[in-house]
Design a protein around this motif. Structure first.
Motif, PDB file in Angstrom:
ATOM      1  N   ARG A   1       3.910  26.133   2.985  1.00  0.00           N
ATOM      2  CA  ARG A   1       4.113  25.815   1.563  1.00  0.00           C
ATOM      3  C   ARG A   1       3.984  24.265   1.262  1.00  0.00           C
ATOM      4  NH1 ARG A   1       8.222  29.444   2.325  1.00  0.00           N
ATOM      5  NH2 ARG A   1       9.709  27.757   2.356  1.00  0.00           N
ATOM      6  N   PRO A   2       2.695  23.985   0.234  1.00  0.00           N
ATOM      7  CA  PRO A   2       2.571  22.584  -0.006  1.00  0.00           C
ATOM      8  C   PRO A   2       3.314  21.887  -0.756  1.00  0.00           C
ATOM      9  CG  PRO A   2       0.897  23.841  -1.279  1.00  0.00           C
ATOM     10  CD  PRO A   2       1.943  24.824  -0.354  1.00  0.00           C
ATOM     11  N   HIS A   3       3.707  20.739  -0.631  1.00  0.00           N
ATOM     12  CA  HIS A   3       4.549  19.759  -1.394  1.00  0.00           C
ATOM     13  C   HIS A   3       3.828  18.393  -1.563  1.00  0.00           C
ATOM     14  CE1 HIS A   3       7.933  22.542  -1.982  1.00  0.00           C
ATOM     15  NE2 HIS A   3       7.864  22.899  -0.527  1.00  0.00           N
ATOM     16  N   LYS A   4       3.950  17.652  -2.494  1.00  0.00           N
ATOM     17  CA  LYS A   4       3.264  16.360  -2.785  1.00  0.00           C
ATOM     18  C   LYS A   4       4.267  15.311  -2.351  1.00  0.00           C
ATOM     19  CE  LYS A   4       0.150  15.778  -5.934  1.00  0.00           C
ATOM     20  NZ  LYS A   4      -0.343  15.205  -7.492  1.00  0.00           N
ATOM     21  N   ALA A   5       4.011  14.439  -1.353  1.00  0.00           N
ATOM     22  CA  ALA A   5       4.828  13.426  -1.059  1.00  0.00           C
ATOM     23  C   ALA A   5       4.309  12.052  -1.356  1.00  0.00           C
ATOM     24  CB  ALA A   5       4.894  13.387   0.630  1.00  0.00           C
ATOM     25  N   PHE A   6       5.287  11.249  -1.981  1.00  0.00           N
ATOM     26  CA  PHE A   6       4.830   9.911  -2.050  1.00  0.00           C
ATOM     27  C   PHE A   6       5.627   8.800  -1.529  1.00  0.00           C
ATOM     28  CE2 PHE A   6       4.648   5.944  -4.566  1.00  0.00           C
ATOM     29  CZ  PHE A   6       3.303   5.901  -4.979  1.00  0.00           C
TER      30      PHE A   6
ATOM     31  N   LEU B   1       0.775  -1.217  -0.145  1.00  0.00           N
ATOM     32  CA  LEU B   1      -0.017  -0.058   0.198  1.00  0.00           C
ATOM     33  C   LEU B   1       0.868   1.181  -0.046  1.00  0.00           C
ATOM     34  CD1 LEU B   1      -2.997   0.603   0.141  1.00  0.00           C
ATOM     35  CD2 LEU B   1      -2.888   0.811   2.693  1.00  0.00           C
ATOM     36  N   SER B   2       0.796   2.197  -1.140  1.00  0.00           N
ATOM     37  CA  SER B   2       1.593   3.226  -1.237  1.00  0.00           C
ATOM     38  C   SER B   2       0.537   4.313  -1.010  1.00  0.00           C
ATOM     39  CB  SER B   2       2.469   3.287  -2.577  1.00  0.00           C
ATOM     40  OG  SER B   2       3.441   2.189  -2.629  1.00  0.00           O
ATOM     41  N   MET B   3       1.418   5.594  -0.431  1.00  0.00           N
ATOM     42  CA  MET B   3       0.462   6.810  -0.395  1.00  0.00           C
ATOM     43  C   MET B   3       0.972   7.987  -0.645  1.00  0.00           C
ATOM     44  SD  MET B   3       0.343   5.271   3.792  1.00  0.00           S
ATOM     45  CE  MET B   3       0.397   3.568   3.903  1.00  0.00           C
ATOM     46  N   GLU B   4       0.041   8.740  -1.251  1.00  0.00           N
ATOM     47  CA  GLU B   4       0.287  10.082  -1.705  1.00  0.00           C
ATOM     48  C   GLU B   4      -0.403  11.095  -0.633  1.00  0.00           C
ATOM     49  OE1 GLU B   4       0.261  11.507  -6.345  1.00  0.00           O
ATOM     50  OE2 GLU B   4      -1.806  11.328  -5.548  1.00  0.00           O
ATOM     51  N   PHE B   5       0.357  12.166  -0.421  1.00  0.00           N
ATOM     52  CA  PHE B   5      -0.523  13.162   0.559  1.00  0.00           C
ATOM     53  C   PHE B   5       0.310  14.621   0.655  1.00  0.00           C
ATOM     54  CE2 PHE B   5       2.713  12.318   3.830  1.00  0.00           C
ATOM     55  CZ  PHE B   5       2.915  11.021   3.750  1.00  0.00           C
ATOM     56  N   THR B   6      -0.110  15.518   1.047  1.00  0.00           N
ATOM     57  CA  THR B   6       0.555  16.807   0.978  1.00  0.00           C
ATOM     58  C   THR B   6       1.244  17.077   2.388  1.00  0.00           C
ATOM     59  OG1 THR B   6      -1.363  17.508  -0.534  1.00  0.00           O
ATOM     60  CG2 THR B   6       0.201  19.402   0.654  1.00  0.00           C
ATOM     61  N   VAL B   7       2.509  17.482   2.190  1.00  0.00           N
ATOM     62  CA  VAL B   7       3.273  17.935   3.386  1.00  0.00           C
ATOM     63  C   VAL B   7       3.305  19.403   3.244  1.00  0.00           C
ATOM     64  CG1 VAL B   7       4.354  15.750   3.911  1.00  0.00           C
ATOM     65  CG2 VAL B   7       5.353  17.351   2.470  1.00  0.00           C
ATOM     66  N   TYR B   8       3.903  20.148   4.347  1.00  0.00           N
ATOM     67  CA  TYR B   8       3.741  21.651   4.314  1.00  0.00           C
ATOM     68  C   TYR B   8       5.514  21.893   4.843  1.00  0.00           C
ATOM     69  CZ  TYR B   8      -0.923  21.477   3.119  1.00  0.00           C
ATOM     70  OH  TYR B   8      -2.238  21.157   2.599  1.00  0.00           O
ATOM     71  N   ASP B   9       5.808  22.894   4.137  1.00  0.00           N
ATOM     72  CA  ASP B   9       7.257  23.471   4.776  1.00  0.00           C
ATOM     73  C   ASP B   9       7.143  24.917   5.050  1.00  0.00           C
ATOM     74  OD1 ASP B   9       9.850  24.190   5.191  1.00  0.00           O
ATOM     75  OD2 ASP B   9      10.321  24.493   3.085  1.00  0.00           O
ATOM     76  N   ASP B  10       6.844  25.166   6.407  1.00  0.00           N
ATOM     77  CA  ASP B  10       6.456  26.392   6.760  1.00  0.00           C
ATOM     78  C   ASP B  10       5.218  27.090   5.810  1.00  0.00           C
ATOM     79  OD1 ASP B  10       6.803  28.919   8.176  1.00  0.00           O
ATOM     80  OD2 ASP B  10       8.171  29.517   6.986  1.00  0.00           O
TER      81      ASP B  10
END
Ligand SMILES: [Zn+2]
Length: 292
Positions: free
Chosen positions: A196-201, A185-194
């Motif tokens: 600012r959104p980034h897409k993590a996989f 099971l792999s997962m995609e979600f948004t992470v935030y740097d101060d």
């Protein structure tokens, strides 16, 4: 050349902290190193690592060998992989030491049905009431495990390819990515740097080990998985994997600790994510040729 990772032992209970050498910043990270386990590192030599804050909403709470991540949302916490045995209890203590309430853990998402990832899930469920989630195929695999080695959790949430989980302000999209196991099971979600959104996989299983019965079949599955991810995923710029070396977690964490105010976030690297997938593809294509 790559920065040497050194770990500083903290007390007797096997928790280690990253020791920052100051050398990592000047040395490039290489995609070719992603798939290679550091020499001497095994499940038997693994140690718990002090928690590492990777993003505003993401912490590393795993060991030197197996990743575990804590994702924070506006409505509570999501734990990704439970670790196993004493590591689970240690990881929960670490989460408390960060100031979180264990009762706020609502889900434990298991990347795949090997005991080093799910072995402590029943304990997390007992301590927190969290729901435990896996894919159908890996629930079935976990339930067949030798119970002397690990206690599988009771079957709970089943996620299929394309499903999503939303908790508060956070949505995780699931991909079933066979290869390492039948139902990774792999997962995609948004992470935030101060902010600012980034897409993590999070690739839940990046290799094929000899534990797999039909190695060639598993390698074929992994190749198909990687090709699919290369054609499907868009805009991923943060590479998280279920084993830390494959995501260069500790090397990047060293860089993060030394990051200056105008430096980019060392975990944000879209080009490196694509290089990682390509390296996984080529490595397994070569392996398939050798197996045939
Ligand atoms: Zn595994």
């Amino acid at each position: 050349m790559r920065g040497q990772l050194s770990l500083r032992r903290l007390g007797a209970i096997g928790i280690v902290a990253l020791a920052f050498s100051g050398a990592a910043m000047s040395q490039g990270l290489s995609a070719a190193t992603h798939g290679q386990r550091p020499p001497g590192l095994t499940g038997q030599t693994a140690e718990l690592v002090e928690p590492i804050k990777l993003f505003d909403n993401l912490y590393y709470v795993g060991t030197t060998f197996v990743s575990a991540y804590l994702l924070t949302t506006s409505e509570g916490l999501i734990l990704i992989d439970s670790l196993h045995d004493d590591f689970t209890a240690g990881s929960l203590e670490q989460i408390e030491s960060l100031g979180f309430d264990l009762d706020d853990i609502h889900y434990v998402l298991i990347s795949h049905g090997h005991a080093d990832h799910f072995g402590g899930a029943h304990m997390v469920k007992q301590r927190t009431g969290a729901r435990v989630a896996m894919s159908e195929a890996d629930w079935a695999m976990a339930e067949r495990v030798d119970r002397a080695r690990a206690q599988p959790p009771e079957r709970d949430v089943v996620y299929a390819d394309g499903d999503t989980l939303t908790l508060g302000n956070t949505t995780i999209r699931f991909y079933v990515t066979p290869g390492h196991t039948p139902g990774v099971l792999s997962m995609e979600f948004t992470v935030y740097d101060d902010g600012r959104p980034h897409k993590a996989f999070l690739f839940g299983g990046h290799n094929v080990t000899l534990r797999t019965g039909d190695v060639a079949g598993a390698v074929r599955n992994l190749i198909a998985t990687v090709e699919r991810l290369q054609h499907t995923l868009e805009d991923v710029d943060v590479n998280l994997v279920s084993h830390p070396w494959a995501g260069l977690i500790f090397q990047r964490a060293e860089q993060l600790a030394e990051r200056g105010p105008s430096d980019p976030h060392p975990f944000v690297d879209a080009r490196d994510f694509r290089a990682f997938l390509q390296e996984r593809l080529e490595t397994h294509q070569s392996r398939l040729v050798e197996l045939q």
